[in-house]
Design an enzyme around this catalytic site. Structure first.
Site, PDB file in Angstrom:
ATOM      1  N   TYR A  12       0.333  -1.555  -0.085  1.00 28.61           N
ATOM      2  CA  TYR A  12       0.266   0.267   0.120  1.00 28.61           C
ATOM      3  C   TYR A  12       0.966   1.274  -0.065  1.00 28.61           C
ATOM      4  CZ  TYR A  12      -4.408  -2.403   0.459  1.00 28.61           C
ATOM      5  OH  TYR A  12      -5.706  -3.646   0.515  1.00 28.61           O
ATOM      6  N   GLU A 107      -3.560 -28.300   9.782  1.00 33.32           N
ATOM      7  CA  GLU A 107      -3.699 -27.391   8.671  1.00 33.32           C
ATOM      8  C   GLU A 107      -4.757 -26.314   8.515  1.00 33.32           C
ATOM      9  OE1 GLU A 107      -4.683 -28.157   3.943  1.00 33.32           O
ATOM     10  OE2 GLU A 107      -4.184 -29.855   5.387  1.00 33.32           O
ATOM     11  N   ASP A 159      -5.259 -32.665   5.357  1.00 36.32           N
ATOM     12  CA  ASP A 159      -5.769 -33.037   4.794  1.00 36.32           C
ATOM     13  C   ASP A 159      -4.857 -34.471   3.391  1.00 36.32           C
ATOM     14  OD1 ASP A 159      -8.316 -31.310   5.048  1.00 36.32           O
ATOM     15  OD2 ASP A 159      -7.961 -30.084   3.139  1.00 36.32           O
TER      16      ASP A 159
END
Length: 285
Positions: A12, A107, A159
């Site tokens: 920014y 996770e 996962d």
């Protein structure tokens, strides 16, 4: 000015100059600067040495008390936002550390919140950490600090898919792209999900039942296949029989399964049962 700022804030501040089209461009140039300075000075120059930090994403909870600004902060009933500064994470102090028997890295934030709501750390004295996705440097530094300070084993739950394997390797060995910033935990053990956990015979550590529902098995995308192909060429995977076996199983199945599938096959208590059985079996706690 001797101050620190996040990569997002730097974007920014630079945006009005028109030099960069997107935040990713700024992030890539930061890595280039680090590489050039490291080569020229003959000493590693990570982003934090430039005062550039990543946006904090991590959370930690468990059977432990942090010391923050000289005051104790018990985490047994709450979660604590991980600071975005790896240096601050490396210098964290803990009291009552002997109670925790292990560090568990998960996770996703949804799994972390489920464990908090289920009071998992009462059932198994432990410290649970998440980076809410792919780990930032600060969360990786915190995991390394916890394992070093508590002198306990560390486990990672992801996962069953290529991204889960890649995420675990980042916690364990550091990032391939950011070789100068190797905040890692070499003793970390991948707890699952594994092919044996999601096979047709049911979730092995939980036992019995109908197993993972077919509706919870998702087909690979093109990107999944690309990521898995890259992982199967990495020396760390090629030289580890267990990791290579999981990668081949994913490649053969061309499917992925998320942690939340345990709830669909075995009910809301399945996640805690799975973790306790796996950790006790691995660590003999």
């Amino acid at each position: 000015h001797g101050k620190k700022l996040t990569q997002r804030e730097l974007w920014y501040r630079l945006k009005p100059t028109g030099l960069f089209a997107a935040p990713r461009d700024v992030n890539e140039r930061i890595l280039d600067v680090c590489a050039v300075l490291s080569e020229r000075c003959d000493v590693a120059c990570p982003r934090e040495a430039l005062g550039v930090l990543t946006q904090p994403r991590g959370c930690v909870t468990g059977d432990i008390t942090l010391v923050v600004n000289g005051a104790p902060v018990p985490l047994q009933q709450t979660s604590y936002a991980v600071p975005g500064d790896p240096e601050a994470c490396r210098s964290m102090q803990f009291v009552d550390a002997a109670r925790a028997r292990c560090v568990l890295v998960v996770e996703k934030d949804s799994v972390f919140r489920r464990l908090v709501d289920d009071h998992f750390t009462r059932r198994l004295p432990s410290v649970v950490v998440t980076a809410s996705g792919f780990p930032d440097l600060a969360t990786r530094a915190l995991v390394a600090r916890l394992v070093d300070a508590l002198n306990v084993p560390a486990f990672c739950l992801t996962d069953w898919n290529p991204y889960g394997l890649a995420l675990m390797l980042t916690y364990k060995l550091g990032s391939v792209r950011m070789g100068l910033e190797r905040h890692c935990c070499p003793t970390l053990q991948w707890l699952g999900l594994h092919s044996t956990d999601v096979g047709g015979g049911g979730v092995g550590a939980v036992g019995g039942g109908a197993g993972v529902n077919d509706a919870d098995r998702m087909p690979f995308s093109v990107r999944d296949r690309q990521v898995l192909g890259g992982l199967m060429r990495r020396s760390e995977v090629l030289q580890d029989e267990a990791l290579m076996r999981e990668a081949r199983a994913m490649d053969a199945a061309q499917q992925k399964v998320e942690i939340e599938a345990l709830h669909g096959g075995f009910g809301m208590d399945a996640l805690g049962d799975f973790l306790v059985a796996k950790i006790v079996d691995r660590a003999a706690l």
